[in-house]
Structure formats: structure tokens, C-alpha cells
Design a protein around this motif. Structure first.
Motif, PDB file in Angstrom:
ATOM      1  N   ALA A  68     -71.820 -23.029  41.648  1.00 38.32           N
ATOM      2  CA  ALA A  68     -70.916 -24.085  41.177  1.00 38.32           C
ATOM      3  C   ALA A  68     -71.657 -25.406  41.011  1.00 38.32           C
ATOM      4  O   ALA A  68     -71.423 -26.154  40.054  1.00 38.32           O
ATOM      5  CB  ALA A  68     -69.755 -24.256  42.163  1.00 38.32           C
ATOM      6  N   ILE A  69     -72.579 -25.699  41.920  1.00 39.34           N
ATOM      7  CA  ILE A  69     -73.348 -26.953  41.849  1.00 39.34           C
ATOM      8  C   ILE A  69     -74.243 -26.968  40.619  1.00 39.34           C
ATOM      9  O   ILE A  69     -74.396 -28.003  39.958  1.00 39.34           O
ATOM     10  CB  ILE A  69     -74.170 -27.146  43.135  1.00 39.34           C
ATOM     11  CG1 ILE A  69     -73.251 -27.564  44.277  1.00 39.34           C
ATOM     12  CG2 ILE A  69     -75.263 -28.191  42.940  1.00 39.34           C
ATOM     13  CD1 ILE A  69     -73.942 -27.681  45.616  1.00 39.34           C
ATOM     14  N   VAL A  70     -74.868 -25.838  40.311  1.00 42.15           N
ATOM     15  CA  VAL A  70     -75.729 -25.758  39.128  1.00 42.15           C
ATOM     16  C   VAL A  70     -74.917 -26.089  37.870  1.00 42.15           C
ATOM     17  O   VAL A  70     -75.363 -26.852  37.001  1.00 42.15           O
ATOM     18  CB  VAL A  70     -76.361 -24.356  39.006  1.00 42.15           C
ATOM     19  CG1 VAL A  70     -77.019 -24.177  37.646  1.00 42.15           C
ATOM     20  CG2 VAL A  70     -77.393 -24.147  40.112  1.00 42.15           C
ATOM     21  N   VAL A  71     -73.702 -25.518  37.788  1.00 45.03           N
ATOM     22  CA  VAL A  71     -72.850 -25.760  36.618  1.00 45.03           C
ATOM     23  C   VAL A  71     -72.380 -27.214  36.570  1.00 45.03           C
ATOM     24  O   VAL A  71     -72.506 -27.893  35.545  1.00 45.03           O
ATOM     25  CB  VAL A  71     -71.626 -24.813  36.634  1.00 45.03           C
ATOM     26  CG1 VAL A  71     -70.659 -25.167  35.513  1.00 45.03           C
ATOM     27  CG2 VAL A  71     -72.086 -23.360  36.504  1.00 45.03           C
ATOM     28  N   PHE A  72     -71.861 -27.724  37.687  1.00 45.10           N
ATOM     29  CA  PHE A  72     -71.323 -29.083  37.698  1.00 45.10           C
ATOM     30  C   PHE A  72     -72.413 -30.145  37.715  1.00 45.10           C
ATOM     31  O   PHE A  72     -72.152 -31.302  37.374  1.00 45.10           O
ATOM     32  CB  PHE A  72     -70.373 -29.272  38.875  1.00 45.10           C
ATOM     33  CG  PHE A  72     -68.965 -28.888  38.555  1.00 45.10           C
ATOM     34  CD1 PHE A  72     -68.065 -29.831  38.098  1.00 45.10           C
ATOM     35  CD2 PHE A  72     -68.533 -27.575  38.683  1.00 45.10           C
ATOM     36  CE1 PHE A  72     -66.761 -29.486  37.779  1.00 45.10           C
ATOM     37  CE2 PHE A  72     -67.230 -27.218  38.375  1.00 45.10           C
ATOM     38  CZ  PHE A  72     -66.337 -28.181  37.910  1.00 45.10           C
ATOM     39  N   GLY A  73     -73.637 -29.776  38.123  1.00 51.11           N
ATOM     40  CA  GLY A  73     -74.743 -30.721  38.024  1.00 51.11           C
ATOM     41  C   GLY A  73     -75.022 -31.051  36.565  1.00 51.11           C
ATOM     42  O   GLY A  73     -75.248 -32.216  36.202  1.00 51.11           O
ATOM     43  N   LEU A  74     -74.955 -30.034  35.722  1.00 52.58           N
ATOM     44  CA  LEU A  74     -75.115 -30.254  34.275  1.00 52.58           C
ATOM     45  C   LEU A  74     -73.926 -31.043  33.719  1.00 52.58           C
ATOM     46  O   LEU A  74     -74.099 -31.920  32.868  1.00 52.58           O
ATOM     47  CB  LEU A  74     -75.229 -28.902  33.560  1.00 52.58           C
ATOM     48  CG  LEU A  74     -76.467 -28.057  33.910  1.00 52.58           C
ATOM     49  CD1 LEU A  74     -76.392 -26.691  33.238  1.00 52.58           C
ATOM     50  CD2 LEU A  74     -77.742 -28.778  33.490  1.00 52.58           C
ATOM     51  N   PHE A  75     -72.735 -30.719  34.237  1.00 47.77           N
ATOM     52  CA  PHE A  75     -71.540 -31.449  33.810  1.00 47.77           C
ATOM     53  C   PHE A  75     -71.645 -32.930  34.191  1.00 47.77           C
ATOM     54  O   PHE A  75     -71.241 -33.820  33.430  1.00 47.77           O
ATOM     55  CB  PHE A  75     -70.293 -30.839  34.454  1.00 47.77           C
ATOM     56  CG  PHE A  75     -69.023 -31.601  34.177  1.00 47.77           C
ATOM     57  CD1 PHE A  75     -68.361 -31.455  32.964  1.00 47.77           C
ATOM     58  CD2 PHE A  75     -68.492 -32.469  35.127  1.00 47.77           C
ATOM     59  CE1 PHE A  75     -67.193 -32.162  32.704  1.00 47.77           C
ATOM     60  CE2 PHE A  75     -67.327 -33.181  34.863  1.00 47.77           C
ATOM     61  CZ  PHE A  75     -66.677 -33.023  33.657  1.00 47.77           C
ATOM     62  N   GLY A  76     -72.216 -33.201  35.375  1.00 52.00           N
ATOM     63  CA  GLY A  76     -72.380 -34.580  35.825  1.00 52.00           C
ATOM     64  C   GLY A  76     -73.291 -35.371  34.908  1.00 52.00           C
ATOM     65  O   GLY A  76     -73.010 -36.535  34.586  1.00 52.00           O
TER      66      GLY A  76
END
Length: 249
Positions: A68-76
Motif C-alpha cells: 500500500a505504501i509503494v502505491v500511495f508513495g507514488l500517489f503522494g
């Protein structure tokens, strides 16, 4: 209004730069959590399976959180570059959820580490008594004895009262040298002690899991508290962008 907008622009630019850097580091921590979770499952899986079925959740929590962090890190990074207040607020909300998830994983790791000695002796003794060389717990016992070079709970004599010993002797996973450890030797209470590991598995396993669960919990705690920085940056940036938009109207 114009002078004030000029004052907020450098602040917004600075916050954007900091949040992009943070989001990249956040993305890296996602990969770290994913790696630690997979490592914990692979390395601690056999040992945890012998202790309590419901204690295997921590590695899965770390793996799921890491993805989830990998995905939302890109979203951030995307939200920061777009400068969208609602996306930044969503990013901050996700960071708060990650903070709570990692905090729970870290606490469960530390609690599990301290409770392990009280549960392992009983459950490992049961696994030895009910050993049949085929089921999951029996295979876990074999994995522990081979990898840690130990035998039985406190020592090899733990096997003498097991159902398996009456028919087959001490399991081959206890042997110090498989090429010089025949089934007949393992059935002989006089010869077997010279063919198997002398140290029991209880102290070795508890020490191994306490050390490694401590590593997992420490990583989870460290990364969890770093989310507070990201939450603060995202909220501040969202507020400044919103204020700047109102000033332009």
C-alpha cells in the motif's frame, strides 16, 4: 493581496519540495517494509507456526502495508506535483492509517516477543508429543531441529515419551550426521544420544524469535513515527494552497 501571494508562493514551493522528497523516502520505506515482511514470513514462519496460529499476522500486515505504501508513495508525489488540496488531504489521511497499522504491528511484535516463552514450552512440547513426520507442525519441528541443530524441547530425551519414538525412534532431523545415523540407531536409547544434537530447541528458538521479532517491531515503530512528518507536510501544504487560491479569487 498580491504581496501576500508573493509571500506564500516560496512557502508553497518549499513545502512541495519537502513533500516530494518525503514521498520518495516514503516509497522506499514501503519497499523496506515489504522486504521485512517477506523475510519475517520466510524466516520466522516455521517457528511462529509452532507457537500460535494467530501470531502469524504481523508479517502479513507488514507485507500488505508495504504494498500500500509503494502505491500511495507514488500517489503522494502526483498529488504534490498537481497541488490539489483534496488529494493532499487524502494522502494525509492515508498516512494516518498507515501510522496506526504500523503502530499496531510494532506493538504486537513487542508483546509477542515477551509472551513467547510462556507459550512456546507448552505448544512445542505438544508438537513433539504428537509428532508424526507428516503434518505441518511436525514438518515445522523438523525444520527447527535441522536449522538450529537442536533436538527435542529441553534435550533429546524429550522424544522418549512421544508416540513417534515408540515406533520409529528419534526423528532423523535430530541427527548430527545423516550418513552415520541409521533408523536402528535412532531407536536405540543407548546409541541414539551419541548420534543426535545434545542441545534442546526451546532456548534456541525463544532467543531466535525474540531477537528477530524485535527487529521487525523496531522497523515498524521507526517507519510509523516518520508518517507524522508526512501528515504535517501534506496538511500544511494543502492549507497554504487553499489559502492561496482564496486570495486569487
Amino acid at each position: 493581496m498580491a504581496p501576500r501571494r508573493m509571500e506564500t508562493k516560496p512557502v508553497i514551493t518549499c513545502l512541495k519540495t519537502l513533500l516530494i522528497v518525503y514521498s520518495f523516502v516514503f516509497w522506499i520505506t514501503g519497499l523496506v517494509l515489504l522486504a521485512v515482511g517477506i523475510w519475517g514470513k520466510l524466516m520466522l514462519g516455521p517457528y511462529i507456526a509452532l507457537i500460535a496460529d494467530n501470531s502469524t499476522n504481523a508479517p502479513y500486515v507488514l507485507i500488505g502495508t508495504g504494498i500500500a505504501i509503494v502505491v500511495f508513495g507514488l500517489f503522494g508525489c502526483f498529488a504534490t506535483c498537481r497541488g490539489s488540496p483534496w488529494m493532499l488531504k487524502l494522502y494525509a489521511m492515508f498516512l494516518s492509517l498507515v501510522f496506526l497499522a504500523e503502530l499496531v504491528a510494532g506493538i504486537s511484535g513487542f508483546v509477542f516477543r515477551h509472551e513467547i516463552k510462556g507459550t512456546f514450552l507448552r505448544t512445542y512440547s505438544d508438537a513433539v508429543q504428537n509428532y508424526n513426520a507428516q503434518d505441518e507442525k511436525s514438518q515445522a519441528v523438523d525444520n527447527v531441529q535441522r536449522s538450529l541443530r537442536c533436538c527435542g524441547v529441553l534435550n533429546y530425551t524429550s522424544w522418549f515419551n512421544s508416540v513417534y519414538y515408540q515406533a520409529y525412534g528419534i526423528p532423523a532431523s535430530c541427527c548430527t550426521n545423516l550418513s552415520d545415523c541409521s533408523p536402528l540407531d535412532l531407536r536405540n536409547a543407548t546409541i541414539a544420544p551419541s548420534k543426535v544434537h545434545q542441545q534442546g530447541c526451546y532456548k534456541l528458538v525463544t532467543s531466535f524469535i525474540e531477537t528477530n521479532m524485535g527487529i521487525i517491531a523496531s522497523v515498524a515503530f521507526g517507519i510509523a513515527f516518520s508518517q507524522l512528518i508526512g501528515m504535517l507536510l501534506a496538511c500544511c501544504l494543502s492549507r497554504f494552497i487553499t489559502a492561496n487560491q482564496y486570495e486569487m479569487v
